[in-house]
Design an enzyme around this catalytic site. Structure first.
Site, PDB file in Angstrom:
ATOM      1  N   SER A   1       0.802  -1.224   0.000  1.00 51.63           N
ATOM      2  CA  SER A   1       0.000   0.000   0.000  1.00 51.63           C
ATOM      3  C   SER A   1       0.838   1.278   0.000  1.00 51.63           C
ATOM      4  O   SER A   1       0.307   2.357  -0.226  1.00 51.63           O
ATOM      5  CB  SER A   1      -0.948   0.014   1.210  1.00 51.63           C
TER       6      SER A   1
ATOM      7  N   HIS B   1       1.847   4.101   6.850  1.00 55.36           N
ATOM      8  CA  HIS B   1       1.172   4.982   5.898  1.00 55.36           C
ATOM      9  C   HIS B   1       1.654   6.416   6.071  1.00 55.36           C
ATOM     10  O   HIS B   1       2.355   6.743   7.026  1.00 55.36           O
ATOM     11  CB  HIS B   1      -0.346   4.903   6.066  1.00 55.36           C
TER      12      HIS B   1
ATOM     13  N   ASP C   1      -7.353   6.454   5.543  1.00 49.66           N
ATOM     14  CA  ASP C   1      -7.385   5.289   6.430  1.00 49.66           C
ATOM     15  C   ASP C   1      -8.544   5.263   7.417  1.00 49.66           C
ATOM     16  O   ASP C   1      -8.548   4.438   8.340  1.00 49.66           O
ATOM     17  CB  ASP C   1      -6.080   5.218   7.237  1.00 49.66           C
TER      18      ASP C   1
END
Length: 210
Positions: A53, A92, A152
């Site tokens: 990701s 992330h 998210d």
């Protein structure tokens, strides 16, 4: 009689020496890990990227080095955070950051806007655990994977719209080594490899004794 027992005693001493050497290696590695954890203020200062990701910034198997002594995480910074109630640390990027107080951004710190829209998501999961320090001020963050369509929000715990810098973050990425952590992925995806490695270690011990 003593002469007949001598080879057996020698084998026992050799085995004990190997066990002690192995225990010494493990204890040394553990102490080094704890020292690094204290220095970085992160309970998991080194993590492995387990999904795609964050591509192209990071690939699966990249080894990340974390730092958790900064009171703030800025927009654009890549962080590792822990999903509340689950042992799922995720790597992330910060796409929104809110003020230094503990107020909900919707009430006093500004309205939170999503950086993108969509439904499909992937998680960049890393081995590690959350570590907090009472010296950190409250700082709210919204994150997103570079290779994901949406932010998210759906990955957070139920009822959670943003991350708390003090509570949720494991640390910020300060460096990495490409691909060297891929063995972790192989072991998690193919459990039989663990048995093979243990078998090889046993064979090495036997060969050393001979």
């Amino acid at each position: 009689m003593l002469s007949s027992l001598s080879p057996h005693l020698s084998n026992v001493r050799q085995t004990l020496t190997q066990v002690l050497n192995f225990a010494l290696v493990l204890s040394t590695a553990f102490m080094m890990w704890k020292a690094l954890s204290i220095y970085t203020n992160s309970s998991s200062p080194i993590v492995v990227v387990l999904s795609g990701s964050m591509e192209p910034a990071f690939q699966r198997g990249d080894l990340l080095f974390l730092w958790n002594r900064s009171p703030r995480a800025e927009v654009g910074e890549i962080v590792v955070y822990n999903v509340r109630g689950k042992d799922i640390p995720i790597v992330h990027r910060v796409v929104r950051a809110f003020g230094d107080d503990a107020r909900d951004p919707k009430e006093g710190g500004g309205k939170k806007g999503k950086s993108a829209s969509g439904t499909g998501k992937k998680e960049s999961v890393a081995a590690g655990a959350v570590h907090s320090d009472s010296s950190f001020v409250s700082h709210k963050l919204l994150t997103k994977g570079d290779n994901n369509i949406a932010d998210d929000t759906e990955l957070y715990a139920r009822g959670q719209d943003y991350l708390d810098r003090k509570v949720d973050l494991v640390g910020s990425v300060r460096g990495y080594i490409p691909a060297v952590g891929y063995v972790t992925i192989m072991l998690s995806e193919h459990p039989w490899l663990k048995s093979v490695l243990l078998g090889l270690m046993g064979v090495m011990v036997i060969l050393q004794r001979e």
